[in-house]
Motif scaffolding. Structure first.
Motif, PDB file in Angstrom:
ATOM      1  N   GLU A  20     -12.005   7.938   2.923  1.00 27.03           N
ATOM      2  CA  GLU A  20     -11.812   9.193   2.213  1.00 27.03           C
ATOM      3  C   GLU A  20     -10.363   9.357   1.733  1.00 27.03           C
ATOM      4  N   GLN A  21      -9.525   8.341   1.921  1.00 30.06           N
ATOM      5  CA  GLN A  21      -8.100   8.447   1.570  1.00 30.06           C
ATOM      6  C   GLN A  21      -7.801   7.649   0.301  1.00 30.06           C
ATOM      7  N   GLU A  22      -7.062   8.277  -0.593  1.00 30.53           N
ATOM      8  CA  GLU A  22      -6.622   7.595  -1.816  1.00 30.53           C
ATOM      9  C   GLU A  22      -5.283   6.912  -1.555  1.00 30.53           C
ATOM     10  N   ARG A  23      -5.206   5.700  -2.050  1.00 30.93           N
ATOM     11  CA  ARG A  23      -3.958   4.930  -1.906  1.00 30.93           C
ATOM     12  C   ARG A  23      -3.642   4.252  -3.248  1.00 30.93           C
ATOM     13  N   LEU A  24      -2.404   3.789  -3.357  1.00 31.43           N
ATOM     14  CA  LEU A  24      -1.978   3.063  -4.566  1.00 31.43           C
ATOM     15  C   LEU A  24      -1.582   1.653  -4.153  1.00 31.43           C
ATOM     16  N   LEU A  25      -2.307   0.665  -4.675  1.00 29.54           N
ATOM     17  CA  LEU A  25      -2.003  -0.731  -4.353  1.00 29.54           C
ATOM     18  C   LEU A  25      -1.032  -1.295  -5.397  1.00 29.54           C
ATOM     19  N   ALA A  26      -0.021  -1.996  -4.903  1.00 23.71           N
ATOM     20  CA  ALA A  26       0.899  -2.728  -5.793  1.00 23.71           C
ATOM     21  C   ALA A  26       0.715  -4.209  -5.493  1.00 23.71           C
ATOM     22  N   ILE A  27       0.086  -4.910  -6.425  1.00 19.02           N
ATOM     23  CA  ILE A  27      -0.152  -6.354  -6.252  1.00 19.02           C
ATOM     24  C   ILE A  27       0.946  -7.087  -7.018  1.00 19.02           C
ATOM     25  N   VAL A  28       1.736  -7.886  -6.273  1.00 22.47           N
ATOM     26  CA  VAL A  28       2.946  -8.507  -6.835  1.00 22.47           C
ATOM     27  C   VAL A  28       2.746 -10.016  -6.904  1.00 22.47           C
ATOM     28  N   HIS A  29       2.953 -10.562  -8.114  1.00 26.19           N
ATOM     29  CA  HIS A  29       2.797 -12.005  -8.328  1.00 26.19           C
ATOM     30  C   HIS A  29       4.118 -12.589  -8.834  1.00 26.19           C
ATOM     31  N   ASP A  30       4.603 -13.656  -8.167  1.00 25.77           N
ATOM     32  CA  ASP A  30       5.884 -14.299  -8.536  1.00 25.77           C
ATOM     33  C   ASP A  30       5.717 -15.055  -9.868  1.00 25.77           C
ATOM     34  N   ILE A  31       6.452 -14.641 -10.890  1.00 23.20           N
ATOM     35  CA  ILE A  31       6.364 -15.291 -12.213  1.00 23.20           C
ATOM     36  C   ILE A  31       7.708 -15.925 -12.615  1.00 23.20           C
ATOM     37  N   THR A  32       8.548 -16.187 -11.624  1.00 20.22           N
ATOM     38  CA  THR A  32       9.885 -16.713 -11.926  1.00 20.22           C
ATOM     39  C   THR A  32       9.816 -17.998 -12.730  1.00 20.22           C
ATOM     40  N   GLU A  33       8.981 -18.931 -12.306  1.00 25.60           N
ATOM     41  CA  GLU A  33       8.891 -20.217 -13.006  1.00 25.60           C
ATOM     42  C   GLU A  33       8.372 -20.030 -14.425  1.00 25.60           C
ATOM     43  N   ARG A  34       7.346 -19.180 -14.559  1.00 30.07           N
ATOM     44  CA  ARG A  34       6.800 -18.926 -15.902  1.00 30.07           C
ATOM     45  C   ARG A  34       7.854 -18.255 -16.791  1.00 30.07           C
TER      46      ARG A  34
ATOM     47  N   LEU B  10       3.144   2.285   2.962  1.00 26.77           N
ATOM     48  CA  LEU B  10       2.428   2.524   4.218  1.00 26.77           C
ATOM     49  C   LEU B  10       2.056   1.229   4.909  1.00 26.77           C
ATOM     50  N   ASP B  11       1.830   0.174   4.099  1.00 25.06           N
ATOM     51  CA  ASP B  11       1.409  -1.089   4.701  1.00 25.06           C
ATOM     52  C   ASP B  11       1.687  -2.218   3.728  1.00 25.06           C
ATOM     53  N   ILE B  12       1.785  -3.435   4.251  1.00 28.38           N
ATOM     54  CA  ILE B  12       1.998  -4.629   3.441  1.00 28.38           C
ATOM     55  C   ILE B  12       1.224  -5.778   4.048  1.00 28.38           C
ATOM     56  N   ASN B  13       0.962  -6.818   3.264  1.00 27.24           N
ATOM     57  CA  ASN B  13       0.371  -8.021   3.841  1.00 27.24           C
ATOM     58  C   ASN B  13       1.469  -9.030   4.173  1.00 27.24           C
ATOM     59  N   ASP B  14       1.079 -10.109   4.823  1.00 27.65           N
ATOM     60  CA  ASP B  14       2.076 -11.095   5.273  1.00 27.65           C
ATOM     61  C   ASP B  14       2.810 -11.749   4.115  1.00 27.65           C
ATOM     62  N   ARG B  15       2.131 -11.841   2.957  1.00 31.44           N
ATOM     63  CA  ARG B  15       2.748 -12.508   1.806  1.00 31.44           C
ATOM     64  C   ARG B  15       4.014 -11.775   1.336  1.00 31.44           C
ATOM     65  N   VAL B  16       4.071 -10.444   1.564  1.00 25.28           N
ATOM     66  CA  VAL B  16       5.268  -9.677   1.183  1.00 25.28           C
ATOM     67  C   VAL B  16       6.481 -10.202   1.931  1.00 25.28           C
ATOM     68  N   CYS B  17       6.309 -10.416   3.234  1.00 26.37           N
ATOM     69  CA  CYS B  17       7.446 -10.896   4.035  1.00 26.37           C
ATOM     70  C   CYS B  17       7.889 -12.293   3.583  1.00 26.37           C
ATOM     71  N   GLU B  18       6.906 -13.138   3.236  1.00 24.47           N
ATOM     72  CA  GLU B  18       7.243 -14.484   2.779  1.00 24.47           C
ATOM     73  C   GLU B  18       7.979 -14.448   1.432  1.00 24.47           C
ATOM     74  N   LEU B  19       7.439 -13.641   0.515  1.00 26.13           N
ATOM     75  CA  LEU B  19       8.006 -13.613  -0.838  1.00 26.13           C
ATOM     76  C   LEU B  19       9.401 -12.992  -0.866  1.00 26.13           C
TER      77      LEU B  19
ATOM     78  N   VAL C  35       0.866  -1.173   0.000  1.00 27.77           N
ATOM     79  CA  VAL C  35       0.000   0.000   0.000  1.00 27.77           C
ATOM     80  C   VAL C  35       0.904   1.224   0.000  1.00 27.77           C
ATOM     81  N   HIS C  36       0.824   2.050  -1.068  1.00 31.98           N
ATOM     82  CA  HIS C  36       1.703   3.208  -1.224  1.00 31.98           C
ATOM     83  C   HIS C  36       0.941   4.501  -1.003  1.00 31.98           C
TER      84      HIS C  36
END
Length: 532
Positions: A104-118, A27-36, A18-19
């Motif tokens: 009422e707050q605008e944010r920018l989401l960055a959704i990251v998907h691992d495509i290394t194998e592909r 500003l924030d991340i989910n748990d998957r960020v730490c794992e990845l 979350v940017h």
């Protein structure tokens, strides 16, 4: 954020950042960020997105800002990104940047998907396609290069020995406008029809035996050329013989070169045999390949037994001087070494002799040593002549030295039983010995009773000279002769007194004239003046 929201946020399988739309900060991340990314929440919030990028263009902080700007101004953006884990490992991800509103707050989401194998699968597939395409192009290029090679002429025929095709070189040799013009023709239709029967015999032999025939050397009388032909069975996809494929190469220059080489070798062999000097030919490894008959005469053995079996570089009987010379020649530089050959030391039969060994490298057009010629010249007679000259020269020197000795110790007979030995110059131990021997010889030759030693010409008398003179006087006395010393100068007299030398028992006079008078008187001869 509410508890339900957090649970939903962390349940997403992709990593989510979350940017802040204004600064781009995380500003924030989910748990998957730490794992990845193999990191912690604190590190992500502290380092931001640039800290988890490859850091090389176009995957730097600059490009991150550009993508954020596009997402905010143009709408959702999806792109591939080269990321970096906290451990330093690089990997590929697909990023979707999307503008969202939380309350009422605008944010920018960055959704990251691992495509290394592909990415790896795609890369491998692309690489495989590229390699296969390159191989196909290379194969076609090679085939075309072979067919169009200026030095290679190719053709192929069916089972009836009718031409199916050829390359440009064959068409040119056959006088045809292009390779396609040969299709349907036979050798009877081409300029070499008089050789067609012979060609067909070889063609049928290859087809019927299903075996190739290589290196068929033929001379084209009409064209005055030599060619080398190779023929192989022509097979279909099932391996069935459907004809014959042939190539030939113009080898006229090679044949002429080989002929010239054989003639050169023949002339060289003739030169070797006619030479009285021993000549040997070695290959680059030092193995004897040829030798002339002079070798047998010089060394008393059959050189034929050595050819192919003797290695001069490993011969333990070669002395160091000759071995160094050989190594120089095999390295490409002519050399020469003089060797004394003693058969007794080598457990061989023969007489000692002096040999000059000369080694000459023979090189090809590239400068590579292809053989080495070793020449043995017997210089024993020359060495003996030199030794004889040295002996005669030494005799002359000794005779000259003897003459100088005689001149330095001259014995002068004055009259019966009186001799004079005038001394001039310095007297050392060598000259003193010569003086004594000359005086004794003079006493014997002239039966002298009186010896006059005149030292007028001796500039200096020291203890050594005085002792030499004493010994000479004693030796003369033993021979029965009386010694008179004349020519004692004032300086010599003072020196004798200073040195404590006592010549009291020896008669010393001031000059030679007085000494002659004394010598005559000692023999009872008196000189009288007579008037005329």
């Amino acid at each position: 954020m509410s508890t339900d929201y957090n649970a939903l946020f962390n349940a997403i399988n992709d990593a989510v950042f979350v940017h802040d739309t204004a600064t781009g900060a995380v500003l924030d991340i989910n748990d998957r960020v730490c794992e990845l990314y193999k990191t912690t929440r604190e590190d992500v919030l502290r380092l931001g997105a640039p800290g988890f990028s490859a850091g090389v263009p176009p995957y730097t902080e600059k490009e991150i800002g550009q993508w954020i700007h596009k997402a905010l101004t143009e709408g959702t953006q999806t792109f591939e990104w080269y990321s970096k884990k906290r451990t330093g490992e690089l990997f590929w991800v697909e990023v979707t940047l999307k503008r969202v509103t939380f309350g009422e707050q605008e944010r920018l989401l960055a959704i990251v998907h691992d495509i290394t194998e592909r990415k790896h699968r795609t890369t491998n597939l692309e690489q495989l396609v590229a390699e296969r395409t390159a191989d196909l192009r290379q194969s076609n290029h090679i085939l075309q290069s072979v067919l169009d090679a200026p030095l290679l002429t190719a053709w192929w025929k069916d089972l009836n020995l009718v031409y199916l095709g050829c390359n440009g070189q064959f068409a040119k040799a056959a006088g045809l406008p292009n390779p396609q013009a040969v299709v349907g023709l036979s050798d009877d239709d081409l300029p070499w029809r008089e050789l067609a029967d012979g060609y067909r015999v070889d063609d049928r032999a290859v087809i019927e035996s299903n075996q190739p025939k290589y290196h068929i050397i033929e001379r084209q009388v009409r064209a005055q050329r030599w060619i080398e032909t190779n023929k192989v069975p022509l097979r279909d996809a099932n391996g069935q013989v459907i004809g014959v494929l042939g190539t030939y190469e113009d080898i006229t220059e090679r044949v002429e070169s080989e002929t010239a080489l054989r003639q050169s070798e023949s002339r060289f062999k003739s030169l070797m045999e006619q030479s009285s000097i021993t000549m040997m030919l070695f290959d680059p490894d030092g193995v004897l390949r040829d030798a002339n008959s002079a070798l047998d005469k010089m060394w008393h053995f059959d050189s034929k037994l050595l050819i192919g079996n003797y290695n001069i570089l490993t011969d333990p009987k070669i002395n160091d001087n000759f071995r160094t010379s050989l190594q120089q020649a095999f390295a490409g530089e002519a050399s020469e070494a003089e060797t004394y050959y003693d058969p007794i030391l080598l457990d061989e039969v023969g007489e000692p002799r002096w040999i000059v060994n000369k080694a000459y490298p023979l090189k090809d057009e590239t400068g590579k040593v292809i053989s080495v010629v070793v020449v043995n010249e017997d210089i024993t007679e020359r060495k003996q002549a030199e030794a004889e000259r040295q002996r005669l020269q030494q005799q002359i020197i000794e005779a000259q030295q003897q003459s100088l000795k005689d001149l330095s110790t001259p014995i002068i007979p004055i009259m019966d039983r009186i001799i004079v030995l005038p001394l001039i110059g310095a007297i050392d131990s060598t000259r003193a010995g010569d003086l004594t021997r000359a005086l004794l010889k003079g006493i014997s030759n002239y039966r002298a009773k009186v010896v006059i030693l005149d030292i007028t010409g001796v500039p200096l008398v020291d203890t050594g000279i005085a002792n030499h003179l004493d010994k000479t006087i004693q030796a003369a006395r033993l021979k029965g002769a009386r010694t008179i010393i004349t020519g004692v100068s004032d300086g010599v007299a003072e020196t004798l007194v200073d040195l404590g030398i006592d010549w009291q028992g020896v008669q010393t006079l001031r000059d030679l004239q007085t000494g002659l008078v004394a010598a005559l008187e000692s023999l009872g001869i008196v000189l009288q003046k007579t008037s005329r």
